[in-house]
Design an enzyme around this catalytic site. Structure first.
Site, PDB file in Angstrom:
ATOM      1  N   GLU A   1       0.870  -1.176   0.000  1.00  0.00           N
ATOM      2  CA  GLU A   1       0.000   0.000   0.000  1.00  0.00           C
ATOM      3  C   GLU A   1       0.908   1.227   0.000  1.00  0.00           C
ATOM      4  O   GLU A   1       1.688   1.414   0.927  1.00  0.00           O
ATOM      5  CB  GLU A   1      -0.890   0.037   1.236  1.00  0.00           C
ATOM      6  CG  GLU A   1      -1.699  -1.228   1.483  1.00  0.00           C
ATOM      7  CD  GLU A   1      -2.248  -1.250   2.900  1.00  0.00           C
ATOM      8  OE1 GLU A   1      -2.677  -0.191   3.396  1.00  0.00           O
ATOM      9  OE2 GLU A   1      -2.224  -2.330   3.515  1.00  0.00           O
TER      10      GLU A   1
ATOM     11  N   ARG B   1      -6.829  -1.584  -5.261  1.00  0.00           N
ATOM     12  CA  ARG B   1      -7.685  -0.553  -4.665  1.00  0.00           C
ATOM     13  C   ARG B   1      -6.996   0.800  -4.807  1.00  0.00           C
ATOM     14  O   ARG B   1      -5.797   0.935  -4.533  1.00  0.00           O
ATOM     15  CB  ARG B   1      -7.930  -0.856  -3.185  1.00  0.00           C
ATOM     16  CG  ARG B   1      -8.842   0.150  -2.484  1.00  0.00           C
ATOM     17  CD  ARG B   1      -8.910  -0.135  -0.988  1.00  0.00           C
ATOM     18  NE  ARG B   1      -9.708   0.859  -0.281  1.00  0.00           N
ATOM     19  CZ  ARG B   1      -9.579   1.132   1.020  1.00  0.00           C
ATOM     20  NH1 ARG B   1      -8.682   0.474   1.742  1.00  0.00           N
ATOM     21  NH2 ARG B   1     -10.339   2.045   1.589  1.00  0.00           N
TER      22      ARG B   1
ATOM     23  N   TYR C   1      -7.562   4.941  -3.835  1.00  0.00           N
ATOM     24  CA  TYR C   1      -8.412   5.830  -3.042  1.00  0.00           C
ATOM     25  C   TYR C   1      -7.631   7.033  -2.540  1.00  0.00           C
ATOM     26  O   TYR C   1      -6.397   7.062  -2.588  1.00  0.00           O
ATOM     27  CB  TYR C   1      -9.044   5.088  -1.864  1.00  0.00           C
ATOM     28  CG  TYR C   1      -8.087   4.423  -0.899  1.00  0.00           C
ATOM     29  CD1 TYR C   1      -7.853   4.954   0.361  1.00  0.00           C
ATOM     30  CD2 TYR C   1      -7.435   3.239  -1.243  1.00  0.00           C
ATOM     31  CE1 TYR C   1      -6.996   4.329   1.260  1.00  0.00           C
ATOM     32  CE2 TYR C   1      -6.579   2.609  -0.357  1.00  0.00           C
ATOM     33  CZ  TYR C   1      -6.362   3.160   0.891  1.00  0.00           C
ATOM     34  OH  TYR C   1      -5.510   2.542   1.770  1.00  0.00           O
TER      35      TYR C   1
ATOM     36  N   ASP D   1      -6.524   8.967   0.594  1.00  0.00           N
ATOM     37  CA  ASP D   1      -6.353   8.730   2.022  1.00  0.00           C
ATOM     38  C   ASP D   1      -6.399  10.061   2.778  1.00  0.00           C
ATOM     39  O   ASP D   1      -6.469  11.137   2.182  1.00  0.00           O
ATOM     40  CB  ASP D   1      -5.022   8.013   2.268  1.00  0.00           C
ATOM     41  CG  ASP D   1      -4.982   7.272   3.594  1.00  0.00           C
ATOM     42  OD1 ASP D   1      -6.015   7.226   4.272  1.00  0.00           O
ATOM     43  OD2 ASP D   1      -3.917   6.750   3.946  1.00  0.00           O
TER      44      ASP D   1
ATOM     45  N   THR E   1      -1.879  -2.635  -3.985  1.00  0.00           N
ATOM     46  CA  THR E   1      -1.808  -3.664  -5.020  1.00  0.00           C
ATOM     47  C   THR E   1      -2.799  -4.786  -4.737  1.00  0.00           C
ATOM     48  O   THR E   1      -3.228  -4.993  -3.600  1.00  0.00           O
ATOM     49  CB  THR E   1      -0.407  -4.299  -5.102  1.00  0.00           C
ATOM     50  OG1 THR E   1      -0.157  -5.044  -3.896  1.00  0.00           O
ATOM     51  CG2 THR E   1       0.677  -3.256  -5.299  1.00  0.00           C
TER      52      THR E   1
END
Length: 459
Positions: free
Chosen positions: A9, A54, A56, A58, A67
């Protein structure tokens, strides 16, 4: 575990450079522009993509890319880099729209870990581990490894100190405050213990490591994840390991980072003092002995050991040329040293700060990474074709394959749907939902039936 699920991430820094514009754009405004294209089709700034990932926004207007589930280090690198391609496409789209509105500045998306205000954002590593076993033992063995691995996988940073500017191994080291905790922002632990396995909790847990730097050079990510995976294998096998606990972990992580010679000593709980590279050597020797006892090494394990041992040799001997095409902190240091020599400037010169940022800029037009690769000044692990495919197609050997197929089919059939890491749901009258608790399962009749039903309804 002989086969493991990995995930990364990455939170990105975002800024808008406007040398001539009268009106500036805040990070919030730039982030909204960046995600306009996403919101237009996803009706949200938090979406799962066709490649199983995903994407987005944050907290703090940091774009974040997580991933899909990967089951090899090489696959993980391809999907991490694939995320960069997706974000660069969003940059280009936002840049065009802003230009049409009269803005002449440039959006920069930075794969780094600190901003000019001293805020930190991370690159979180995820490793699937079995629920059985002593998690406390796992953390106790892993913490000294994670604290000292920065000398071989750090991203490098120019840091201001009371003694003046200095070049450090790690961007994240000075922002860590605990060894283990369930928090991620308030106390920033090395290992986050919040129990969210995104899998069958009876059998698995997700080891969430948040101490690592974001890496630009693929070989650095390869070593960071590959070496950690092998240490985990050693721990999971129950191999006895001497007590390498540090007397003061938070002091140690900072002292190691601040001494680019690698000679800073830290004190173990036993009272013995060692350097970071000496502690890492203890791990690599123990891990190599264990892995070799199981049979011939895989090509990946061979490559991890070769780079791990070469990087430690570079730190020990101060011969950074051994790794200045593979390891981020060494690549960046070479660039900074050459520029400093050419300009005759101090380390806190603004031009060096700009060079530092450019190293982490993911755009081919404004970042250094692509140019360094094209000039054979930075090595690769995966190919452009693998990265391009990873930006569009989910891994075919993990649960991500099911999610990717479902999202693709739902979008093609214009169906309303909801997805997360475990659930696939059609928001139709029947509210059909499939629960995918096994992250290794890439085939599922229930998902096939759900996808077939969408196509049947459309005909």
């Amino acid at each position: 575990m002989t086969r493991r699920i990995f995930g990364l991430e990455t939170e990105y820094g975002i800024t808008y450079a406007h040398p001539t514009d009268d009106v500036t754009l805040s990070a919030d405004e730039v982030a909204r522009q960046l995600f306009k294209k996403v919101v237009a089709w996803g009706r949200s700034s938090n979406v799962f993509l066709r490649n199983g990932s995903r994407l987005y926004l944050d907290v703090g207007s940091h774009p974040e890319y997580a991933t899909a589930e990967c089951d090899s280090v090489e696959q993980l690198i391809a999907h991490d880099r694939g995320g960069e391609l997706i974000l660069v496409d969003l940059i280009d789209d936002a840049q065009r729209r802003l230009a049409q509105e009269g803005y002449t500045g440039t959006i920069h998306l930075l794969k780094n870990n600190t901003d000019s205000a001293g805020n930190s954002y991370g690159c979180h590593e995820n490793y699937l581990v079995r629920r059985q076993g002593d998690f406390t033992r796992l953390a106790d063995i892993l913490i000294p490894f994670l604290i000292t691995r920065q000398v071989v996988v750090g991203a490098g940073k120019i840091m201001s100190t009371p003694q003046g500017p200095r070049y450090c191994f790690s961007q994240r080291a000075d922002h860590m405050w605990e060894a283990v905790s369930s928090a991620t922002t308030r106390s920033r632990p090395i290992i986050n213990t919040r129990d969210e396995p995104h899998a069958d909790a009876e059998f698995y847990r997700r080891l969430h490591v948040i101490v690592g730097d974001s890496n630009i050079a693929e070989p650095t990510t390869f070593l960071k994840v590959g070496a950690t995976d092998m240490v985990l294998r050693l721990i999971e096998a129950g191999v006895p390991m001497r007590d390498l606990a540090l007397d003061n972990a938070m002091r140690a992580i900072r002292e190691i980072s601040h001494d680019i010679t690698g000679r800073a000593t830290v004190t173990l709980s036993s009272g013995k003092t060692v350097t970071a590279w000496q502690l890492q050597e203890m791990y690599v020797e123990k891990v190599r002995t264990y892995v070799e006892s199981l049979g011939p090494l895989s090509p990946t394990d061979e490559a991890v050991f070769e780079l791990w041992e070469r990087a430690l040799r570079a730190v020990e001997t101060q011969d950074h040329s051994l790794i200045d095409r593979d390891i981020d902190w060494a690549i960046k240091k070479r660039l900074l040293d050459r520029t400093q020599d050419r300009l005759g400037c101090a380390l806190d010169d603004p031009r060096l700060a700009r060079l530092d940022l450019a190293y982490h800029d993911i755009s081919p037009a404004t970042g250094l990474g692509h140019r360094l690769v094209s000039r054979s000044m930075m090595n690769r692990v995966v190919s452009d074709a693998e990265v391009e495919r990873a930006s569009q197609v989910a891994p075919e050997t993990t649960r991500a394959h099911l999610r990717g197929r479902f999202v693709t089919a739902a979008q093609e059939q214009k169906k309303d749907y909801t997805v997360d890491w475990v659930h696939l749901k059609l928001n139709d009258q029947a509210q059909r939902t499939v629960l995918c608790k096994d992250p290794f399962a890439h085939v599922d009749d229930r998902v096939d039936q759900l996808i077939d039903s969408m196509r049947t309804q459309a005909t």
